[in-house]
Design an enzyme around this catalytic site. Structure first.
Site, mmCIF file in Angstrom:
data_model
loop_
_atom_site.group_PDB
_atom_site.id
_atom_site.type_symbol
_atom_site.label_atom_id
_atom_site.label_comp_id
_atom_site.label_asym_id
_atom_site.label_seq_id
_atom_site.Cartn_x
_atom_site.Cartn_y
_atom_site.Cartn_z
ATOM 1 N N LYS A 11 1.249 -1.027 -0.076
ATOM 2 C CA LYS A 11 0.296 0.246 0.044
ATOM 3 C C LYS A 11 0.766 1.201 -0.354
ATOM 4 C CE LYS A 11 -4.339 -2.220 2.172
ATOM 5 N NZ LYS A 11 -4.934 -1.595 3.383
ATOM 6 N N TYR A 51 -12.656 -1.635 -3.427
ATOM 7 C CA TYR A 51 -13.056 -1.809 -2.174
ATOM 8 C C TYR A 51 -14.300 -1.467 -2.132
ATOM 9 C CZ TYR A 51 -8.030 -2.391 0.633
ATOM 10 O OH TYR A 51 -6.913 -2.661 0.831
ATOM 11 N N PHE A 59 -15.149 4.174 7.301
ATOM 12 C CA PHE A 59 -14.080 4.721 6.374
ATOM 13 C C PHE A 59 -14.086 4.884 5.086
ATOM 14 C CE2 PHE A 59 -13.862 -0.045 7.584
ATOM 15 C CZ PHE A 59 -13.067 -0.658 6.957
ATOM 16 N N ARG A 87 -2.345 -14.447 4.385
ATOM 17 C CA ARG A 87 -2.651 -13.203 6.106
ATOM 18 C C ARG A 87 -2.194 -13.488 7.028
ATOM 19 N NH1 ARG A 87 -7.320 -10.052 4.478
ATOM 20 N NH2 ARG A 87 -7.605 -10.362 6.305
ATOM 21 N N THR A 93 -5.778 -6.819 11.100
ATOM 22 C CA THR A 93 -5.805 -5.339 10.051
ATOM 23 C C THR A 93 -4.991 -4.024 10.934
ATOM 24 O OG1 THR A 93 -7.587 -6.334 8.540
ATOM 25 C CG2 THR A 93 -7.402 -4.188 9.251
ATOM 26 N N ARG A 104 2.563 -6.910 9.163
ATOM 27 C CA ARG A 104 1.600 -5.641 9.644
ATOM 28 C C ARG A 104 2.241 -4.972 10.924
ATOM 29 N NH1 ARG A 104 -4.510 -6.539 7.855
ATOM 30 N NH2 ARG A 104 -4.547 -5.270 5.753
ATOM 31 N N ASN A 114 -1.785 0.549 6.817
ATOM 32 C CA ASN A 114 -1.077 -0.953 7.156
ATOM 33 C C ASN A 114 -0.238 -1.352 6.674
ATOM 34 O OD1 ASN A 114 -3.374 -1.636 5.785
ATOM 35 N ND2 ASN A 114 -4.436 -3.287 7.271
ATOM 36 N N HIS A 117 -2.580 -5.410 1.405
ATOM 37 C CA HIS A 117 -3.651 -6.470 1.218
ATOM 38 C C HIS A 117 -3.025 -7.444 1.474
ATOM 39 C CE1 HIS A 117 -7.116 -6.784 0.035
ATOM 40 N NE2 HIS A 117 -6.965 -7.470 -1.021
ATOM 41 N N GLU A 128 -9.544 -10.962 -7.375
ATOM 42 C CA GLU A 128 -8.895 -9.497 -7.631
ATOM 43 C C GLU A 128 -7.734 -9.932 -8.352
ATOM 44 O OE1 GLU A 128 -9.614 -8.877 -2.557
ATOM 45 O OE2 GLU A 128 -7.810 -9.687 -3.407
#
Ligand code: IDP
Ligand code: MG
Length: 140
Positions: A11, A51, A59, A87, A93, A104, A114, A117, A128
């Protein structure tokens, strides 16, 4: 378990701090192969679409603004149990709640900024990956 693929995004907060290599090392050292990768600047429309599942969350607007605030690195990762594996490597998160050693925990700045993704299911991973890559851009 057979090889699986997942979609990862480094990100804007992480690309800004030049962390692409460090994050990629974590994937590669933990059995995930980067089989497609490109650095892009998301359009507002792309971020909104990507998203869309969070459209009703408070948010959402901020999340879209943040995701288009700088370049991202989108990538397809392949390996055993890749969705869950990624993950686990990412951590929770909220970086404050993430386990020690996770991406993270190491690099996240906050619940929004964070660092990464990762797809949350094999079905979403397939959708995706298709969102960002054509078949010829994926070399396993
Ligand atoms: P995930 O990235 O761990 O799957 P999601 O719930 O799918 O988490 O949320 C998508 C992204 O939205 C998060 O990675 C984070 O950047 C942002 N986000 C999630 N929850 C919040 C929040 O409570 N405040 C601000 N941003 C959030
Ligand atoms: Mg999610």
């Amino acid at each position: 378990m057979a090889k699986q693929r997942t979609l990862s995004i480094i990100k804007p907060d992480a690309t800004e701090r030049n962390l692409t290599g460090k994050i990629n090392s974590i994937f590669e050292e933990n059995g995930l192969r980067i089989i497609a990768q490109k650095r892009i600047h998301l359009s507002r429309r792309q971020a909104e679409q990507f998203y869309a599942v969070h459209k009703e969350r408070p948010f959402y607007g901020e999340l879209v603004d943040y995701m288009i605030s700088g370049p991202v690195v989108v990538q397809a990762l392949e390996g055993e149990n890749a969705v869950l594996k990624n993950r686990e490597l990412m951590g929770a998160t909220d970086p404050a709640k993430a386990d020690a050693g996770t991406i993270r925990k190491l690099y996240g700045e906050g619940i929004e900024r964070n660092a990464v993704h990762g797809s949350d299911s094999p079905e979403n991973a397939a959708a995706e990956i298709r969102f960002f890559f054509s078949d010829t851009e994926i070399v396993g």
